[in-house]
Design an enzyme around this catalytic site. Structure first.
Site, PDB file in Angstrom:
ATOM      1  N   LYS A  12      23.586  -1.845  14.236  1.00 37.88           N
ATOM      2  CA  LYS A  12      24.467  -2.694  13.421  1.00 37.88           C
ATOM      3  C   LYS A  12      23.645  -3.767  12.740  1.00 37.88           C
ATOM      4  CE  LYS A  12      24.231  -6.493  16.157  1.00 37.88           C
ATOM      5  NZ  LYS A  12      23.631  -7.789  15.748  1.00 37.88           N
ATOM      6  N   ASP A 135      28.369  -7.420  22.386  1.00 39.27           N
ATOM      7  CA  ASP A 135      28.561  -6.553  21.221  1.00 39.27           C
ATOM      8  C   ASP A 135      29.045  -5.155  21.578  1.00 39.27           C
ATOM      9  OD1 ASP A 135      27.645  -8.603  19.621  1.00 39.27           O
ATOM     10  OD2 ASP A 135      25.604  -7.813  19.448  1.00 39.27           O
TER      11      ASP A 135
END
Length: 290
Positions: A12, A135
């Protein structure tokens, strides 16, 4: 019945990240727009009698341990007696701010949930993800999302307009803990820029002027060469360039593939680790099979 699954464990970038302040629990309150990208590790999961993890991750680094933690946590939650062999092959650099370890843990949850026939819902898996790291919940869904709190609270955003991404990294990694330890009150902000960025994505355009990262200044303080890399990405044609997460990887957004490919080649020739990739659409709880 499936005996082996191979999954793509995507990285990401943070299109926006602001630190709002310090929480009573000692963590920092964040708001961030997160975007999955095509750079990925590969996690292969096979049925076995015991839970074992191997691959090309050094034993003293957390990625393999996070995969094992995810497997153990899911097994304990569903009370299952089965085992699994998990093989992790890395392509996402470690200590880069690209979420590799969190992505690996989420892939383990998604893959084992399917392989073991556990049938936990996405909400149930999200609750487990919160126990593994900030996350991890994002990587159960992917795509474009607005994250709040410690990063556990996710709101899906429309797919951000497609961009080519150049990821580049100096030859030194950064510890997430060290970067957060370097955050001071003057780095805090009110989240306005990130909320405006999210609103722009809902409306269609990606507002480059709203792309920022509150962790960039602390990261640069620890590794000054990052500033030159960010400037070089812009010189090479990036529409925007910042540190991703806590660094040390930086990214530049390009409108077309060929300028991105040329920029990555220039950075590689200058001694940086660099790759081109693209935005990846959400998988929303479906294991991202290779």
């Amino acid at each position: 019945m499936t005996e082996t699954l191979t999954l793509k464990s995507f990285a990401k970038i943070n299109l926006g990240l602001e630190v709002l302040g310090k929480r009573p629990d000692g963590y920092h309150e964040l708001i961030s727009v997160m975007q999955s990208i095509s750079l990925h590790d590969v996690l292969t999961i096979s049925k076995s009698t015991d839970i074992t993890v191997d691959g090309d991750v050094p034993r003293d680094l957390p990625e393999g341990d996070l995969v094992r933690q995810a497997a153990d946590l899911l097994g304990e939650t569903i009370g299952i007696a089965q085992g699994a062999h998990l093989n992790l092959r890395k392509a996402i650099p470690i200590g880069a701010g690209l979420g590799g370890g969190s992505s690996n843990a989420a892939c383990a949850l998604l893959g084992l949930n399917l392989l073991w026939g556990a049938a936990l819902t996405l909400d149930e898996l999200t609750a487990l993800a919160a126990e593994l790291g900030s996350d991890v919940a994002f990587f159960l869904r992917g795509g474009t999302a607005l994250a709040r709190g410690r990063g556990h609270e996710m709101s899906a955003l429309p797919e951000s307009p497609r961009h080519e991404v150049v990821i580049a990294m100096p030859d030194q990694s950064l510890s997430t803990a060290r970067v957060y330890d370097s955050v001071r009150p003057h780095h805090f902000s009110d989240g306005t820029a990130t909320l405006a960025l999210a609103e722009g994505i809902r409306d269609g355009p990606l507002l480059y002027s709203r792309i920022r990262n509150s962790l960039q200044a602390p990261a640069v303080r620890l590794l000054g060469g990052i500033n030159g890399l960010i400037a070089e990405l812009r010189r090479l044609g990036a529409k925007a360039s910042i540190v991703s997460g806590s660094g040390s990887a930086c990214f530049g957004l390009f409108a077309e593939h060929e300028p991105a490919r040329r920029a990555a080649a220039v950075l590689a020739a200058a001694g940086y680790w660099s790759r081109t990739c693209t935005f990846v659409r959400a998988w929303n709880g479906r294991p991202p099979l290779a």
